[in-house]
Design a protein around this motif. Structure first.
Motif, mmCIF file in Angstrom:
data_model
loop_
_atom_site.group_PDB
_atom_site.id
_atom_site.type_symbol
_atom_site.label_atom_id
_atom_site.label_comp_id
_atom_site.label_asym_id
_atom_site.label_seq_id
_atom_site.Cartn_x
_atom_site.Cartn_y
_atom_site.Cartn_z
ATOM 1 N N LEU A 1 32.014 76.479 77.289
ATOM 2 C CA LEU A 1 30.901 77.327 76.865
ATOM 3 C C LEU A 1 30.394 78.206 78.001
ATOM 4 O O LEU A 1 29.962 79.340 77.786
ATOM 5 C CB LEU A 1 29.756 76.463 76.341
ATOM 6 C CG LEU A 1 29.945 75.838 74.951
ATOM 7 C CD1 LEU A 1 28.926 74.737 74.722
ATOM 8 C CD2 LEU A 1 29.835 76.903 73.872
ATOM 9 N N GLY A 2 30.440 77.692 79.220
ATOM 10 C CA GLY A 2 29.938 78.445 80.358
ATOM 11 C C GLY A 2 30.960 79.353 81.001
ATOM 12 O O GLY A 2 30.648 80.041 81.982
ATOM 13 N N ALA B 1 36.825 85.123 77.518
ATOM 14 C CA ALA B 1 35.493 84.702 77.081
ATOM 15 C C ALA B 1 35.430 83.236 76.672
ATOM 16 O O ALA B 1 34.334 82.725 76.385
ATOM 17 C CB ALA B 1 35.024 85.573 75.917
ATOM 18 N N TRP B 2 36.572 82.553 76.616
ATOM 19 C CA TRP B 2 36.606 81.155 76.147
ATOM 20 C C TRP B 2 37.730 80.450 76.905
ATOM 21 O O TRP B 2 38.790 80.208 76.379
ATOM 22 C CB TRP B 2 36.837 81.120 74.636
ATOM 23 C CG TRP B 2 36.504 79.835 73.962
ATOM 24 C CD1 TRP B 2 37.369 78.844 73.597
ATOM 25 C CD2 TRP B 2 35.204 79.388 73.525
ATOM 26 N NE1 TRP B 2 36.710 77.821 72.981
ATOM 27 C CE2 TRP B 2 35.373 78.131 72.915
ATOM 28 C CE3 TRP B 2 33.923 79.941 73.604
ATOM 29 C CZ2 TRP B 2 34.311 77.409 72.367
ATOM 30 C CZ3 TRP B 2 32.864 79.217 73.065
ATOM 31 C CH2 TRP B 2 33.064 77.967 72.448
ATOM 32 N N ARG B 3 37.459 80.152 78.182
ATOM 33 C CA ARG B 3 38.502 79.671 79.060
ATOM 34 C C ARG B 3 38.733 78.175 78.908
ATOM 35 O O ARG B 3 37.780 77.389 78.706
ATOM 36 C CB ARG B 3 38.145 79.968 80.519
ATOM 37 C CG ARG B 3 38.067 81.446 80.851
ATOM 38 C CD ARG B 3 39.394 82.141 80.575
ATOM 39 N NE ARG B 3 40.474 81.547 81.338
ATOM 40 C CZ ARG B 3 41.745 81.508 80.945
ATOM 41 N NH1 ARG B 3 42.092 82.006 79.773
ATOM 42 N NH2 ARG B 3 42.662 80.964 81.704
ATOM 43 N N ALA C 1 23.474 76.938 78.975
ATOM 44 C CA ALA C 1 23.068 76.302 77.726
ATOM 45 C C ALA C 1 22.336 75.004 78.056
ATOM 46 O O ALA C 1 22.942 74.068 78.583
ATOM 47 C CB ALA C 1 24.296 76.023 76.866
ATOM 48 N N ASP C 2 21.038 74.948 77.777
ATOM 49 C CA ASP C 2 20.286 73.736 78.086
ATOM 50 C C ASP C 2 20.432 72.727 76.943
ATOM 51 O O ASP C 2 21.123 72.967 75.939
ATOM 52 C CB ASP C 2 18.817 74.063 78.358
ATOM 53 C CG ASP C 2 18.132 74.753 77.179
ATOM 54 O OD1 ASP C 2 18.676 74.716 76.053
ATOM 55 O OD2 ASP C 2 17.042 75.323 77.379
ATOM 56 N N ALA D 1 29.010 81.489 68.642
ATOM 57 C CA ALA D 1 28.058 80.391 68.458
ATOM 58 C C ALA D 1 26.703 80.882 67.951
ATOM 59 O O ALA D 1 25.656 80.375 68.358
ATOM 60 C CB ALA D 1 27.883 79.612 69.768
ATOM 61 N N VAL D 2 26.722 81.862 67.060
ATOM 62 C CA VAL D 2 25.477 82.330 66.444
ATOM 63 C C VAL D 2 25.179 81.385 65.279
ATOM 64 O O VAL D 2 25.870 81.397 64.260
ATOM 65 C CB VAL D 2 25.596 83.782 65.962
ATOM 66 C CG1 VAL D 2 24.312 84.225 65.282
ATOM 67 C CG2 VAL D 2 25.927 84.698 67.136
ATOM 68 N N GLU D 3 24.167 80.552 65.460
ATOM 69 C CA GLU D 3 23.864 79.517 64.472
ATOM 70 C C GLU D 3 22.369 79.474 64.187
ATOM 71 O O GLU D 3 21.550 79.668 65.085
ATOM 72 C CB GLU D 3 24.355 78.158 64.963
ATOM 73 C CG GLU D 3 25.868 78.137 65.184
ATOM 74 C CD GLU D 3 26.356 76.802 65.701
ATOM 75 O OE1 GLU D 3 25.610 75.809 65.566
ATOM 76 O OE2 GLU D 3 27.471 76.756 66.223
#
Length: 336
Positions: A232-233, A99-101, A211-212, A267-269
């Motif tokens: 992130l992607g 999930a976080w490469r 993510a824009d 990244a829940v912010e």
């Protein structure tokens, strides 16, 4: 504690039990008229020169004088979970890693060396899931050179607190001068309750594949460049959610990676001025519903040990700790 047939406490562990989960009782204040005892449970990581070292679930190492032991025994490798999906450490470690490469990786036996120009320790650390194919000192030399060639500090990510985790490796790293910098936990829970969280009015949240610029403007890490966008992607099926704010920057954001039965949240912010209004729940619910549509049923997330607000939120959503993980910095690396 182990009690003999005669009713006496007994120490039924030896140095041969290094690597096993044990429970010991020691005299905490020798010489005091009224004896006081302290109990410790964890993995026996060494027994040398009259000193016993036990690594607790949190990763804390406890040194105990052999002479102070009054009882001890081997106990089951890990307690049974009372709620949430069943999961082994190995399964979760692989899911979290996918999930976080990193941008670049290389195998060293069963270890994975990961680099992403320094963007997050998770993407710039060794994931040691198994045998590196070399003695530990040789493997760590390779690790230091590999990261040094890239101008990065050497980090090893380890885990404690579940069956199959790496308490022994933690102890060996500490003996060699590696310093633990960060401790966090992986929490797991059922996905469906997350999806039934607070629903906003139609049109006040959005879910997208990328993510824009607005999403990135709320993201806590500043100066996000191309490498960060790639990390992130990364993942099998990635989703980004946001709740618009009064201006161009969203009031809340979140990220979710769907991988088989698992949905991982990160990244829940939330805008500090908008907190305690349920926006984190809104974001996670929107992402969870999308994950359910893709066939996921279980959820995981990572939370730092001192983030009391997030821990309370996630506990209320049915999540519970599965294991702790730590990042150890090599002795040659400078603090940043």
């Amino acid at each position: 504690m182990e009690i003999s047939a005669a009713g006496r406490l007994e120490v039924r562990i030896t140095a041969a039990d290094v690597g096993k989960r044990v429970s010991v009782r020691r005299l905490s204040e020798p010489g005091v008229t009224e004896a006081k005892f302290t109990d410790t449970v964890g993995v026996l990581t060494s027994w040398d020169n009259g000193v016993v070292v036990i690594t607790r679930k949190s990763g804390e190492s406890v040194r105990i004088a052999e002479s102070s032991l009054v009882a001890g025994k081997v106990v089951p490798a890990a307690p049974a979970r009372r709620r949430g999906p069943a999961a082994s450490y190995e399964e979760l470690a692989h899911v979290c890693a996918r999930a976080w490469r990193p941008v670049e990786s290389e195998r060293l036996g069963e270890w994975e060396l990961r680099a992403a120009s320094g963007f997050t320790r998770r993407a710039n650390s060794v994931l040691p899931l198994g045998d590196p194919g070399l003695p530990l000192d040789g493997a760590l030399d390779v690790v230091r050179r590999w990261y040094g060639d890239r101008g990065l500090p050497a980090y090893v990510q380890t885990a404690t607190g579940a069956e199959g985790t790496e308490e022994l490796l933690c102890a060996e790293l500490e003996r060699r001068g590696w310093v633990r910098e960060v401790t966090a936990e992986v929490w797991i829970g059922a996905l469906a309750p997350v999806a039934t969280g607070r629903r906003p009015r139609p049109g006040v949240w959005c879910v997208a594949r990328e993510a824009d610029g607005a999403w990135l403007a709320r993201y806590q890490r500043k100066g996000v460049g191309e490498v960060a966008r790639k990390v992130l992607g990364s993942g099998p099926s990635v989703w980004f959610a946001s709740v618009p704010g009064e201006g161009a920057v969203p009031a809340a954001i979140g990220r979710c990676v769907v991988d088989g039965r698992w949905a991982g949240f990160a990244a829940v912010e939330v805008d500090p001025e908008q907190r305690r209004r349920g926006l984190a729940t809104v974001v996670m619910a929107a992402l969870a519903r999308r994950a359910l549509e893709e066939g996921a049923s279980a959820a995981w997330l990572q939370v730092e040990a001192d983030n009391t607000g997030a821990r309370a939120l996630y506990a209320g959503m049915g999540f519970g700790a599965h294991h702790a993980y730590h990042h150890y910095r090599g002795p040659e690396a400078s603090t940043t």
